[in-house]
Design an enzyme around this catalytic site. Structure first.
Site, PDB file in Angstrom:
ATOM      1  N   SER A 172     -37.512  48.831  -2.861  1.00 47.86           N
ATOM      2  CA  SER A 172     -38.092  49.409  -4.077  1.00 47.86           C
ATOM      3  C   SER A 172     -37.495  50.794  -4.349  1.00 47.86           C
ATOM      4  O   SER A 172     -36.289  50.942  -4.413  1.00 47.86           O
ATOM      5  CB  SER A 172     -39.613  49.441  -3.958  1.00 47.86           C
ATOM      6  OG  SER A 172     -40.221  49.649  -5.213  1.00 47.86           O
TER       7      SER A 172
ATOM      8  N   ASP B 103     -40.357  42.814  -6.633  1.00 46.95           N
ATOM      9  CA  ASP B 103     -40.301  43.974  -5.750  1.00 46.95           C
ATOM     10  C   ASP B 103     -40.269  43.553  -4.280  1.00 46.95           C
ATOM     11  O   ASP B 103     -41.062  42.720  -3.828  1.00 46.95           O
ATOM     12  CB  ASP B 103     -41.517  44.860  -6.006  1.00 46.95           C
ATOM     13  CG  ASP B 103     -41.384  46.213  -5.351  1.00 46.95           C
ATOM     14  OD1 ASP B 103     -41.646  46.312  -4.144  1.00 46.95           O
ATOM     15  OD2 ASP B 103     -41.012  47.175  -6.045  1.00 46.95           O
TER      16      ASP B 103
END
Length: 705
Positions: A33, A179
């Protein structure tokens, strides 16, 4: 090894600054991320200082949105977003309504990442980066971990940061990727598999929310992600050895959305790394050793062509790629400049027709060129937008309107657009325009437009209403025009307008009146403001001149008069910033007519908030008008999701209307103080105004001005 955590990931920059300062060599980098973004930039050769300058200095509100910088948007898009500030956009296609995807496409973020890592675009493997690198994402179909070890670096970073609810999943090689924090937010195992003997793990993950914080559906959704993340982080922490180093900065109440707190995050990262000084010092190189490492890990230079043999746009479904290619400043067989290409990409995205815009420099048949890929919005080519406006002076003058707009793009291969606007409420309005570029480069255009509107108009004697009219306006015309870059246009053409004023609440001396005029109009418009409602820089200008014949009729009095008519009016507004949070707007309006007349249907009005505050809305009317004002704004904060800025401020205004040239003498002075907000539905004000003579009023205003 750098964990995810949204804005909290900026903390990694502070940790890397200290590692570099202490001469700790980094042989491998893995991240998830925001950790993948910071880690990927570092692995590409960017220094922590450069990252700090880029990631803190950028406009995060723009980056974390699907809207381009307003300076990159075309003039017609600027007008659309001013009329419909509510970002909700629906579509109509193949006989059915379609929703926008809900999450942000992430194109602004991807463009920024590509710009920062363009020098490593052509590497076959992430092992060839100055520092070998891995990024973690989640396959949203299988739920399995995806580890990027090759491909465009910026795409891997963007895929790893496809935060649920914030960015739409990335689509790469047929996979839908979300993600990486969902499966591996602290990739200890991955960096170990790359060959790391000692792992420096930086964990800045978002902690679980308290019972009190779980007060909404959004809170519960965020908590579910946090729970998944927390579980896989614990599993990775269990893999750490006694020789490994764990850095867990104390970020207090700072959240994953606090992107404006960048300097504070960096400072806290430095503080946490310095707390591990003794253990990190044991890993330090000598100055000579670290100098060699730094030299080996420097960012490779950009190898850019001097000219391009071809420039090609691919991926279009409705758009004509030849039209888009013609509009680019990057052209074949011309000197190639990468900043010009970046600006072309921003303007292309600024058209508002695309979910994603990307490019790659390629070699085909021994010739170098650029291929630009666009992905048109899946809910187009018919777009529906909505808005509302509410205003009241708390004295009985109130308006409430609901607005709906339709836009059909690419009606033909030249890029024609058909737009329609419907307003229901205090004002009933329907407007339409067919806009037709006349050549493939849109150096000139034709426009056919029309309008039907009914709106209330009041006749005042001082602050007292004498009559209320319902005014019907019918307008049509044809223009030939020319765009002026992305900021303006000039138009000229015949126009026809008919007015009918029906008395609704009035004594018998206020009759039904009619007017019609036919002539030609010249219109010049320019808009380079950075914000349509709270501008800190830029200029907006509208100038209009009309000349023709007009007929006024009062049927009850058997009166009719036909004469040469003319009208000129202008409006200008400029923004000037003193600091990041304080700025002023300077604005002026003026207008006048050729043939003076006494008519209940007035050409020019003043009165109301910021238009001689303290007076009732449109209290003053006349054949001539002038107004100047200076408005000061001081930003005092923002409200998450609801308002990008909250302001206090005040205005000084001077102006008047006059019935004749001979009576132009003297102006009224007014001022206001207000609390304002730049909300997702447009500007909102609560204000108090006072004008010379002691008149005063409170105002509430929400939505489109």
């Amino acid at each position: 090894m750098l964990s995810g955590g949204g804005a909290r990931g900026i903390t990694h920059i502070g940790v890397l600054k200290v590692l570099r300062e202490m001469r700790v060599p980094i042989d491998y980098v893995a991240g998830t991320s925001m950790g993948a973004i910071v880690g990927g930039l570092y692995a590409s050769g960017m220094t922590p200082q450069d990252m700090e300058r880029h990631l803190i200095g950028i406009s995060w509100p723009t980056l974390l949105s699907d809207s381009p910088e307003r300076s990159d948007a075309g003039f017609r898009r600027k007008e659309l977003e001013q009329d419909f500030p509510l970002g909700l956009e629906l579509g109509f296609r193949d006989g059915s309504m379609r929703m926008f995807k809900g999450a942000l496409s992430g194109n602004n973020l991807e463009l920024m990442l590509h710009e920062l890592t363009r020098n490593v675009d052509n590497l076959a493997s992430f092992n060839q980066l100055p520092i070998p690198f891995r990024a973690v994402a989640t396959d949203m179909v299988t739920g399995k971990e995806v580890v990027f070890d090759h491909g465009p670096l910026y795409q891997a970073m963007r895929a790893s940061m496809s935060v649920p609810g914030m960015f739409a999943p990335a689509e790469i090689d047929g996979r839908i990727l979300g993600d990486g924090g969902l499966v591996n937010n602290l990739p200890v195992d991955i960096v170990r598999a790359m060959g790391a003997d000692i792992v420096i793990a930086v964990n800045i993950g978002t902690p679980l929310m308290s019972r009190e914080q779980l007060s909404s559906a959004v809170g519960y959704a965020a908590q579910m992600v946090n729970i998944l993340t927390e579980q896989n982080v614990r599993a990775q922490l269990a893999l750490l050895k006694p020789t490994d180093i764990l850095i867990s900065p104390d970020l207090g109440d700072l959240t994953f959305l606090d992107f404006t707190a960048g300097p504070q995050f960096v400072e806290l990262g430095e503080k946490a790394a310095r707390a591990a000084h003794d253990r990190l010092a044991a890993l330090s190189d000598t100055p000579a050793q670290f100098a060699r490492v730094r030299e080996e890990q420097m960012a490779p230079p950009d190898h850019l062509p001097k000219t391009l043999a071809f420039v090609r746009i691919e991926g279009t479904q409705f758009a004509n790629p030849k039209v888009l290619e013609k509009a680019l400043r990057t052209q074949p067989n011309e000197p190639f400049d990468i900043e010009t290409l970046d600006a072309d990409m921003a303007r292309l995205y600024g058209r508002g027709d695309y979910e994603q815009v990307d490019y790659r420099l390629v070699t085909e048949n021994g010739e170098q060129g650029v291929i630009i890929n666009v992905r048109e919005k899946s809910w187009g080519p018919n777009y529906l937008r909505f808005g509302l406006d509410l205003s009241t002076d708390l004295q009985g003058d109130s308006q409430f309107n609901v607005n709906a707009g339709h836009r059909r793009v690419w009606v033909n291969s030249y890029g024609a657009e058909w737009t329609n606007t419907v307003t229901l409420g205090s004002t009933r309005r329907y407007a339409t325009e067919f806009y037709q570029p006349l050549n493939i480069g849109n150096f000139a255009f034709g426009s056919v437009y029309g309008l039907i509107q009914r709106a209330p108009e009041y006749i005042f004697d001082g602050e007292n209403r004498l009559a209320q009219y319902d005014v019907l306006t019918e307008n049509a015309g044809i223009d030939i025009g020319m765009p002026i870059g992305t900021s303006g246009e000039i138009r000229f053409g015949p126009a026809w307008t008919h007015y009918r004023g029906d008395p609704q609440v009035a004594s018998p001396e206020f009759p039904l009146v009619k007017s019609s005029e036919t002539g030609v109009r010249l219109l010049l418009r320019w808009d380079s403001l950075d914000n349509p409602f709270f501008p800190r820089r830029g200029l907006k200008f509208t100038g209009e001149v009309f000349g023709g014949r007009r007929t006024d009729t009062v049927p009850e009095l058997q009166f009719e008069s036909t004469y040469n008519s003319g009208r000129a009016q202008l409006y200008t507004n400029a923004g000037f910033a003193f600091t990041e949070n304080s700025f002023i707007n300077v604005a002026a309006r003026a207008g006048g007519i050729r043939a003076e007349r006494d008519n209940v249907i007035s050409d020019f009005n003043l009165g109301g908030f910021l238009n001689l505050s303290g007076l009732r809305t449109n209290e003053l009317s006349g054949n001539y008008m002038a107004l100047a004002r200076v408005v000061y704004y001081q930003k005092i904060g923002n409200i998450a999701v609801i308002a990008r800025g909250v302001y206090v401020g005040g205005s000084i205004e001077a102006g008047n209307t006059w019935a004749s040239r001979d009576s132009i003498d003297g102006v009224r002075v007014a001022g206001s103080v207000f609390l304002a907000a730049d909300t997702f539905i447009g500007p909102a004000y609560f204000a108090y105004g006072r004008t010379s003579g002691g008149r005063s009023s409170f105002y509430l205003f929400v939505g489109r001005p």
